[in-house]
Write a protein that holds these residues in place. Sequence first.
Motif, PDB file in Angstrom:
ATOM      1  N   ASP A   1       7.789  17.537  -6.712  1.00 42.81           N
ATOM      2  CA  ASP A   1       8.849  16.588  -6.378  1.00 42.81           C
ATOM      3  C   ASP A   1       8.302  15.195  -6.044  1.00 42.81           C
ATOM      4  OD1 ASP A   1      10.726  18.670  -6.600  1.00 42.81           O
ATOM      5  OD2 ASP A   1      10.428  19.241  -4.497  1.00 42.81           O
ATOM      6  N   ILE A   2       6.991  15.085  -5.941  1.00 39.48           N
ATOM      7  CA  ILE A   2       6.370  13.825  -5.526  1.00 39.48           C
ATOM      8  C   ILE A   2       6.215  12.875  -6.709  1.00 39.48           C
ATOM      9  CG2 ILE A   2       4.254  12.760  -4.580  1.00 39.48           C
ATOM     10  CD1 ILE A   2       5.963  14.290  -2.515  1.00 39.48           C
ATOM     11  N   VAL A   3       6.586  11.626  -6.484  1.00 37.84           N
ATOM     12  CA  VAL A   3       6.316  10.554  -7.432  1.00 37.84           C
ATOM     13  C   VAL A   3       5.088   9.833  -6.882  1.00 37.84           C
ATOM     14  CG1 VAL A   3       7.139   8.381  -8.402  1.00 37.84           C
ATOM     15  CG2 VAL A   3       8.741  10.272  -8.016  1.00 37.84           C
ATOM     16  N   TYR A   4       4.012   9.812  -7.653  1.00 37.11           N
ATOM     17  CA  TYR A   4       2.772   9.171  -7.219  1.00 37.11           C
ATOM     18  C   TYR A   4       2.164   8.448  -8.402  1.00 37.11           C
ATOM     19  CZ  TYR A   4      -2.161   8.698  -5.968  1.00 37.11           C
ATOM     20  OH  TYR A   4      -3.420   8.211  -5.736  1.00 37.11           O
ATOM     21  N   GLN A   5       1.921   7.168  -8.221  1.00 37.98           N
ATOM     22  CA  GLN A   5       1.227   6.415  -9.259  1.00 37.98           C
ATOM     23  C   GLN A   5       0.296   5.420  -8.569  1.00 37.98           C
ATOM     24  OE1 GLN A   5       3.433   3.790 -11.943  1.00 37.98           O
ATOM     25  NE2 GLN A   5       2.070   4.471 -13.582  1.00 37.98           N
ATOM     26  N   LEU A   6      -0.967   5.503  -8.925  1.00 33.98           N
ATOM     27  CA  LEU A   6      -1.964   4.575  -8.412  1.00 33.98           C
ATOM     28  C   LEU A   6      -2.563   3.842  -9.590  1.00 33.98           C
ATOM     29  CD1 LEU A   6      -3.679   3.485  -6.028  1.00 33.98           C
ATOM     30  CD2 LEU A   6      -5.293   5.342  -6.513  1.00 33.98           C
ATOM     31  N   LYS A   7      -2.476   2.529  -9.539  1.00 34.05           N
ATOM     32  CA  LYS A   7      -3.121   1.666 -10.526  1.00 34.05           C
ATOM     33  C   LYS A   7      -4.186   0.874  -9.772  1.00 34.05           C
ATOM     34  CE  LYS A   7       0.964   1.224 -13.453  1.00 34.05           C
ATOM     35  NZ  LYS A   7       1.951   0.281 -14.007  1.00 34.05           N
ATOM     36  N   PRO A   8      -5.075   0.191 -10.474  1.00 34.74           N
ATOM     37  CA  PRO A   8      -6.130  -0.538  -9.757  1.00 34.74           C
ATOM     38  C   PRO A   8      -5.617  -1.511  -8.693  1.00 34.74           C
ATOM     39  CG  PRO A   8      -6.658  -0.423 -12.076  1.00 34.74           C
ATOM     40  CD  PRO A   8      -5.271   0.152 -11.925  1.00 34.74           C
ATOM     41  N   ASN A   9      -4.406  -2.028  -8.850  1.00 34.64           N
ATOM     42  CA  ASN A   9      -3.880  -2.999  -7.887  1.00 34.64           C
ATOM     43  C   ASN A   9      -2.480  -2.669  -7.389  1.00 34.64           C
ATOM     44  OD1 ASN A   9      -6.066  -5.038  -7.817  1.00 34.64           O
ATOM     45  ND2 ASN A   9      -5.629  -5.130 -10.004  1.00 34.64           N
ATOM     46  N   HIS A  10      -2.016  -1.419  -7.569  1.00 34.15           N
ATOM     47  CA  HIS A  10      -0.633  -1.099  -7.192  1.00 34.15           C
ATOM     48  C   HIS A  10      -0.519   0.369  -6.786  1.00 34.15           C
ATOM     49  CE1 HIS A  10       3.604  -2.382  -7.284  1.00 34.15           C
ATOM     50  NE2 HIS A  10       3.869  -1.105  -7.524  1.00 34.15           N
ATOM     51  N   LEU A  11       0.331   0.648  -5.793  1.00 35.58           N
ATOM     52  CA  LEU A  11       0.558   2.013  -5.323  1.00 35.58           C
ATOM     53  C   LEU A  11       2.054   2.290  -5.239  1.00 35.58           C
ATOM     54  CD1 LEU A  11      -0.438   4.718  -4.056  1.00 35.58           C
ATOM     55  CD2 LEU A  11      -0.358   3.553  -1.827  1.00 35.58           C
ATOM     56  N   GLN A  12       2.459   3.460  -5.756  1.00 33.82           N
ATOM     57  CA  GLN A  12       3.834   3.936  -5.638  1.00 33.82           C
ATOM     58  C   GLN A  12       3.803   5.375  -5.152  1.00 33.82           C
ATOM     59  OE1 GLN A  12       5.403   3.453  -9.639  1.00 33.82           O
ATOM     60  NE2 GLN A  12       6.447   1.573  -9.032  1.00 33.82           N
ATOM     61  N   VAL A  13       4.624   5.666  -4.137  1.00 27.33           N
ATOM     62  CA  VAL A  13       4.759   7.024  -3.627  1.00 27.33           C
ATOM     63  C   VAL A  13       6.215   7.238  -3.244  1.00 27.33           C
ATOM     64  CG1 VAL A  13       4.014   8.710  -1.901  1.00 27.33           C
ATOM     65  CG2 VAL A  13       2.435   6.935  -2.641  1.00 27.33           C
ATOM     66  N   GLY A  14       6.743   8.394  -3.617  1.00 28.21           N
ATOM     67  CA  GLY A  14       8.113   8.714  -3.247  1.00 28.21           C
ATOM     68  C   GLY A  14       8.464  10.131  -3.629  1.00 28.21           C
ATOM     69  N   ILE A  15       9.746  10.407  -3.607  1.00 28.68           N
ATOM     70  CA  ILE A  15      10.285  11.704  -3.980  1.00 28.68           C
ATOM     71  C   ILE A  15      11.196  11.486  -5.184  1.00 28.68           C
ATOM     72  CG2 ILE A  15      11.674  13.678  -3.216  1.00 28.68           C
ATOM     73  CD1 ILE A  15      10.947  12.832  -0.316  1.00 28.68           C
ATOM     74  N   LYS A  16      11.069  12.348  -6.199  1.00 25.90           N
ATOM     75  CA  LYS A  16      11.879  12.220  -7.410  1.00 25.90           C
ATOM     76  C   LYS A  16      13.360  12.120  -7.055  1.00 25.90           C
ATOM     77  CE  LYS A  16       8.812  14.631 -10.585  1.00 25.90           C
ATOM     78  NZ  LYS A  16       8.556  15.860 -11.331  1.00 25.90           N
ATOM     79  N   GLY A  17      14.054  11.190  -7.721  1.00 24.97           N
ATOM     80  CA  GLY A  17      15.487  11.022  -7.516  1.00 24.97           C
ATOM     81  C   GLY A  17      15.866  10.191  -6.304  1.00 24.97           C
ATOM     82  N   LYS A  18      14.881   9.700  -5.564  1.00 22.63           N
ATOM     83  CA  LYS A  18      15.140   8.888  -4.372  1.00 22.63           C
ATOM     84  C   LYS A  18      14.383   7.571  -4.493  1.00 22.63           C
ATOM     85  CE  LYS A  18      15.900  12.796  -1.309  1.00 22.63           C
ATOM     86  NZ  LYS A  18      15.570  13.406  -0.026  1.00 22.63           N
ATOM     87  N   PRO A  19      14.794   6.550  -3.727  1.00 18.75           N
ATOM     88  CA  PRO A  19      14.027   5.289  -3.753  1.00 18.75           C
ATOM     89  C   PRO A  19      12.583   5.526  -3.310  1.00 18.75           C
ATOM     90  CG  PRO A  19      16.117   5.004  -2.595  1.00 18.75           C
ATOM     91  CD  PRO A  19      15.962   6.478  -2.853  1.00 18.75           C
ATOM     92  N   LEU A  20      11.668   4.767  -3.881  1.00 18.64           N
ATOM     93  CA  LEU A  20      10.255   4.892  -3.526  1.00 18.64           C
ATOM     94  C   LEU A  20      10.052   4.576  -2.047  1.00 18.64           C
ATOM     95  CD1 LEU A  20       8.663   3.211  -6.656  1.00 18.64           C
ATOM     96  CD2 LEU A  20       8.549   5.635  -6.056  1.00 18.64           C
ATOM     97  N   ILE A  21       9.157   5.309  -1.420  1.00 18.56           N
ATOM     98  CA  ILE A  21       8.821   5.076  -0.016  1.00 18.56           C
ATOM     99  C   ILE A  21       7.802   3.948   0.078  1.00 18.56           C
ATOM    100  CG2 ILE A  21       7.850   6.107   2.075  1.00 18.56           C
ATOM    101  CD1 ILE A  21       8.802   8.856   0.894  1.00 18.56           C
ATOM    102  N   VAL A  22       6.807   3.977  -0.794  1.00 22.23           N
ATOM    103  CA  VAL A  22       5.789   2.924  -0.875  1.00 22.23           C
ATOM    104  C   VAL A  22       5.781   2.409  -2.303  1.00 22.23           C
ATOM    105  CG1 VAL A  22       3.326   2.380  -0.671  1.00 22.23           C
ATOM    106  CG2 VAL A  22       4.361   4.041   0.896  1.00 22.23           C
ATOM    107  N   ASP A  23       5.874   1.100  -2.448  1.00 25.68           N
ATOM    108  CA  ASP A  23       5.844   0.478  -3.771  1.00 25.68           C
ATOM    109  C   ASP A  23       5.370  -0.953  -3.587  1.00 25.68           C
ATOM    110  OD1 ASP A  23       6.129  -0.182  -6.431  1.00 25.68           O
ATOM    111  OD2 ASP A  23       8.317  -0.343  -6.359  1.00 25.68           O
ATOM    112  N   GLY A  24       4.083  -1.193  -3.832  1.00 26.64           N
ATOM    113  CA  GLY A  24       3.593  -2.542  -3.627  1.00 26.64           C
ATOM    114  C   GLY A  24       2.215  -2.778  -4.199  1.00 26.64           C
TER     115      GLY A  24
END
Length: 182
Positions: free
Chosen positions: A72-95
Amino acid sequence: PPPTHTHTYTLLLISTTNTNPELQKKTSSEMSSSKQSRWIKYGREGPGYKWWQTETELSVTVPVGEGVKGRDIVYQLKPNHLQVGIKGKPLIVDGDLTQSVVVDESSWILDDGAVEITIQKGTSEDVWWASLIKGHPQIDVKRIESSKYLDDSLLQKLAEKDEEEAKKQKETEGENLKGEDK
């Protein structure tokens, strides 16, 4: 560790809830540094997460709640960006991250209702990060750098002084708000 070990370790962490005591001991010891003072803030809370750092790694905790599964976790790490959240909900961390990171040497696990992320810092002149995400609350990196040259008892006094000043500031803000209510 050699890259093949890192990749195997990363896959193991992602695919388990890290109940193996040997892995827990290893990850805890990797994040601790004998040079760090308990009187210095090496991280802080941000909107929806907590983070701290060593000279080479960042550790981020994002509470997602009990009962959430890894799938259920949405996780994406790029060299300069982080996204974390739960599928179907707004991201908790996105920056955008303050500095670049090494994506292939970073990992995450879901443990006790929180996403625990270990991120390998990229090469940069700035060893210490003031914030995890650009524009989020910062820590005093000058204090971290100067801690190398200060005795722990002096660092304790500085930390106590900071705490006292923060308490006074909150009291002043509270009085100002009461004055506005009249």
